[in-house]
Motif scaffolding. Structure first.
Motif, PDB file in Angstrom:
ATOM      1  N   ARG A 160       1.037   8.065  -3.321  1.00 18.34           N
ATOM      2  CA  ARG A 160       2.329   8.750  -3.314  1.00 18.34           C
ATOM      3  C   ARG A 160       3.493   7.816  -3.613  1.00 18.34           C
ATOM      4  N   TYR A 175      -2.180   5.087   5.227  1.00 21.70           N
ATOM      5  CA  TYR A 175      -1.237   5.744   6.121  1.00 21.70           C
ATOM      6  C   TYR A 175      -1.947   6.131   7.422  1.00 21.70           C
ATOM      7  N   GLU A 196     -12.239  15.657   3.128  1.00 18.90           N
ATOM      8  CA  GLU A 196     -11.439  15.903   1.934  1.00 18.90           C
ATOM      9  C   GLU A 196     -11.825  17.249   1.324  1.00 18.90           C
ATOM     10  N   ASN A 206      -4.657  12.797  -1.187  1.00 16.12           N
ATOM     11  CA  ASN A 206      -4.954  12.174   0.102  1.00 16.12           C
ATOM     12  C   ASN A 206      -6.468  12.120   0.266  1.00 16.12           C
ATOM     13  N   SER A 228      -3.536   7.396   0.495  1.00 14.77           N
ATOM     14  CA  SER A 228      -2.735   8.374  -0.230  1.00 14.77           C
ATOM     15  C   SER A 228      -2.029   7.699  -1.402  1.00 14.77           C
ATOM     16  N   THR A 248      -6.888  16.818  -0.543  1.00 12.68           N
ATOM     17  CA  THR A 248      -6.111  16.567   0.653  1.00 12.68           C
ATOM     18  C   THR A 248      -7.041  16.620   1.862  1.00 12.68           C
ATOM     19  N   LEU A 301      -2.501  17.868   5.649  1.00 13.23           N
ATOM     20  CA  LEU A 301      -1.503  17.284   4.754  1.00 13.23           C
ATOM     21  C   LEU A 301      -1.259  18.198   3.572  1.00 13.23           C
TER      22      LEU A 301
END
Length: 233
Positions: A190, A212, A142, A172, A188, A151, A166
């Motif tokens: 979202r 995901y 990360e 994320n 994530s 991300t 990403l």
């Protein structure tokens, strides 16, 4: 603490010493015997032969590796303890250790030679969520972007390049490789499930996070293939 690869012993860093103890049969062992130094953040190598840890024996915390049995002398891997390092993580092939530090760096050190590579450096905060690929060729992690949103990035040991996997428009985090190296899983936030508060005059977004997966090969099996029953199948 960490579990041995065969699951039969556990290593603990406790009161500045390193101990291994059996899950069922055998005796507790002090494998460091270093009352003048403090050992912490112990991890067992995947091949079962070595223990990596942090020790302040030199006056600053450095990474050391020693035999899991406690025999012989510990080997100092790093020699520039000018910042706090986080716990080292073994590569699956036991050749490398990856670690992050308070300078926002991700570094990789080859255990046999001590050769070290600065893989990446964050500008806004520490790099976290380190995950090795099963073949020890890649590290996912990360990294907070300019948007202040975390991300996921990927560093390739062969090319020495880091790439952003990403976008940085949604948070994320927590990358994890599939054991066969087919997918990269991650969390994530979202989803925008808009609800009205029962007590306050405002809106709430709840249950935003899901797990995901990314396929890691162009010809890999699809995780979202459409199923359809046909008359001639």
């Amino acid at each position: 603490f960490d579990l041995s690869p065969n699951g039969k012993r556990v290593v603990f860093a406790a009161r500045g010493e390193l101990f291994t103890m059996p899950v069922k049969k055998g005796a507790l062992r002090n494998i460091s015997h270093s009352p003048a130094a403090r050992e912490i953040s112990a991890s067992w190598s995947p091949d079962g032969k070595s223990i990596a840890y942090l020790s302040d024996a030199s006056g600053e915390y450095e990474i050391y590796v020693r035999s899991e049995s406690g025999s012989g002398e510990a080997r100092r891997i790093t020699r520039d303890g000018d910042t706090w390092r986080n716990a080292p993580m073994w590569s699956p092939d036991s050749r490398y250790l990856a670690f992050t530090d308070q300078r926002h760096q991700l570094q990789i050190v080859e255990v046999a030679s001590g050769k070290r590579t600065n893989a990446d450096q964050g500008r806004w905060s520490d790099l976290t969520g380190i995950a090795w690929s099963p073949d020890s060729r890649f590290i996912a992690y990360e990294k907070v972007a300019r948007t202040q949103v975390p991300t996921i990035w990927l560093y390739a040991l062969e090319s020495g390049k880091a790439v952003q996997l990403l976008s940085d428009t949604m948070p994320n985090s927590a990358p994890a490789f599939d054991p066969q190296g087919r997918y990269l899983y991650f969390a994530s936030s979202r989803d925008f499930n808009l609800t009205n508060s029962a007590f306050e005059f405002n809106y709430l977004y709840t249950r935003a996070a899901r797990i995901y997966a990314l396929s890691l090969s162009a010809d890999g099996p699809s995780m979202a293939a459409i199923e359809s029953d046909e008359a001639l199948s």
